[in-house]
Design an enzyme around this catalytic site. Sequence first.
Site: not given
Length: 205
Positions: A79-81
């Site tokens: 999700a962060d990437g």
Amino acid sequence: AYVVIENYRPGTLEKWNIGWETLSALNPSLVMLRTTGFGQKGPYAKRGGFGTVAEAMSGFASINGPKDGPPTLPGMALADGVCGIFGALSVMIALHERNLNPERRGQYIDISLYEPLMRLLEPHILSYDQLGAIAERVGNASVSVAPRNAYVTRDGTWVALSGAAQPIAAKVFQAVGRPELIEDERFCDNAARMKNVEELDAIIG
């Protein structure tokens, strides 16, 4: 600065008197990217965000993993990437738009952790919206093409392959020493292969 990127909970920069309204008044050309768990507005806006929660709430975990297994989270910070990539793209588009704007006005971008992942799940969302179909876990298979899987070899290693296009499927059959399968009514086209996918996987395996 051309760009300001922040990932505090909504309202934090406003408390410090450096929110969008204040900064854009000082620098009308500013582009601000605001990254949060759940967006600047809405019922969850004040909640802290975390990638794992986004991966579950987006629906990603529910369609990932073995068919008979549990919802499966990714083994990395997906999700962060993905949010970072979508955020970077959004900033680039905003800068391009600003450069074409005679007044060179900037803008602020509101991005959450879970929404970019939903963009990747678009086919499943459309199927649910239009057909009421709830996506299920299919492991390494595909809901639309066959063959497509990860196959264990005789020496214990793995081969991942996809025969999405008809000529590629024919080459797969040739590679496993079964070129006649492309004429077999069970496997002669993708629709037939999808109906007989378990038998097909067993043969290729």
